[in-house]
Design a protein around this motif. Structure first.
Motif, PDB file in Angstrom:
ATOM      1  N   ASP A  46       0.829  -1.205   0.000  1.00 56.48           N
ATOM      2  CA  ASP A  46       0.000   0.000   0.000  1.00 56.48           C
ATOM      3  C   ASP A  46       0.861   1.252   0.000  1.00 56.48           C
ATOM      4  O   ASP A  46       0.581   2.229  -0.699  1.00 56.48           O
ATOM      5  CB  ASP A  46      -0.916   0.027   1.233  1.00 56.48           C
ATOM      6  N   SER A  47       1.925   1.194   0.792  1.00 58.78           N
ATOM      7  CA  SER A  47       2.840   2.326   0.891  1.00 58.78           C
ATOM      8  C   SER A  47       3.497   2.608  -0.451  1.00 58.78           C
ATOM      9  O   SER A  47       3.630   3.761  -0.870  1.00 58.78           O
ATOM     10  CB  SER A  47       3.899   2.029   1.954  1.00 58.78           C
ATOM     11  N   ASN A  48       3.894   1.537  -1.139  1.00 56.65           N
ATOM     12  CA  ASN A  48       4.548   1.676  -2.440  1.00 56.65           C
ATOM     13  C   ASN A  48       3.570   2.226  -3.478  1.00 56.65           C
ATOM     14  O   ASN A  48       3.931   3.078  -4.300  1.00 56.65           O
ATOM     15  CB  ASN A  48       5.091   0.323  -2.907  1.00 56.65           C
ATOM     16  N   GLU A  49       2.328   1.768  -3.435  1.00 57.04           N
ATOM     17  CA  GLU A  49       1.314   2.242  -4.380  1.00 57.04           C
ATOM     18  C   GLU A  49       1.038   3.736  -4.176  1.00 57.04           C
ATOM     19  O   GLU A  49       0.865   4.484  -5.133  1.00 57.04           O
ATOM     20  CB  GLU A  49       0.023   1.434  -4.219  1.00 57.04           C
ATOM     21  N   LYS A  50       0.987   4.152  -2.900  1.00 55.10           N
ATOM     22  CA  LYS A  50       0.764   5.565  -2.592  1.00 55.10           C
ATOM     23  C   LYS A  50       1.929   6.429  -3.079  1.00 55.10           C
ATOM     24  O   LYS A  50       1.734   7.518  -3.606  1.00 55.10           O
ATOM     25  CB  LYS A  50       0.563   5.753  -1.089  1.00 55.10           C
ATOM     26  N   ALA A  51       3.146   5.886  -2.886  1.00 56.57           N
ATOM     27  CA  ALA A  51       4.333   6.618  -3.341  1.00 56.57           C
ATOM     28  C   ALA A  51       4.309   6.784  -4.859  1.00 56.57           C
ATOM     29  O   ALA A  51       4.602   7.862  -5.386  1.00 56.57           O
ATOM     30  CB  ALA A  51       5.599   5.884  -2.911  1.00 56.57           C
TER      31      ALA A  51
END
Length: 200
Positions: free
Chosen positions: A4-9
């Motif tokens: 999720d963190s990577n997708e947001k980034a």
């Protein structure tokens, strides 16, 4: 969750890229307009200055004048991002990839390929970026480093535009005749008179 963190980034990077894309496309168009106007201003300034000096029997205050700044100046080493962007450009513009297109499209793609290739040779990110934007290419892996390079390229182009518009030839060209005359008088204040029509 790391995913999720990577997708947001990536979403943030994509938004930043979209903004930078519009900004850079606009700045490139503005640069081309300014460079075209500067070449006209330069030609008129030089021609008028020599005529002015001829009628005043003065030696011209300069033998040459600076050229309009181009974007084909070496900007440094070829970064991994630049190499990858060039590869994406080449996939769409290399002569081997244009078979089957009409003559007009082939000609346009060939010109873009040459422009990007020249940029790659001298490490000019601006040239490759310009072609990539014209082809609507989005890097496969958006990174902060790539976007930083886009920001820097846009900043360099803005500086070139500002330098042209601050140049004396630009200012002379867009001044009223009385001011143009005064500028020439000021520029030739220290010039020597010609003797017998020849330079001394």
């Amino acid at each position: 969750d790391p995913q999720d963190s990577n997708e947001k980034a990536q979403e943030l990077l994509s938004k930043r890229f979209a903004k930078l894309r519009h900004k850079t496309l606009y700045i490139n168009m503005e640069y081309e307009d300014a460079a075209s106007s500067f070449r006209v201003a330069q030609s008129e300034f030089i021609s008028s200055m020599f005529k002015y000096c001829y009628h005043k029997n003065l030696q011209a205050p300069f033998e040459s004048v600076p050229q309009a700044e181009g974007s084909g100046q070496p900007e440094g080493e070829i970064s991994p991002e630049m190499k990858e962007l060039y590869r994406q450009v080449a996939r769409q513009t290399h002569p081997d990839k244009t078979t089957g297109l009409n003559d007009k499209d082939i000609s346009e793609r060939t010109a873009l390929y040459q422009e990007a290739s020249d940029g790659k040779k001298i490490g000019d990110f601006e040239a490759i970026l310009k072609v990539a934007l014209e082809l609507d290419i989005t890097p496969m892996n958006l990174t902060s480093s790539y976007l930083d390079q886009m920001e820097e390229a846009a900043s360099r182009i803005s500086t070139k535009i500002r330098n042209m518009k601050e140049d004396i030839m630009w200012n002379w060209y867009y001044s009223p005749p009385e001011k143009q005359q005064k500028m020439f008088e000021r520029l030739t204040k220290e010039c020597k008179y010609k003797q017998d029509g020849t330079d001394t």
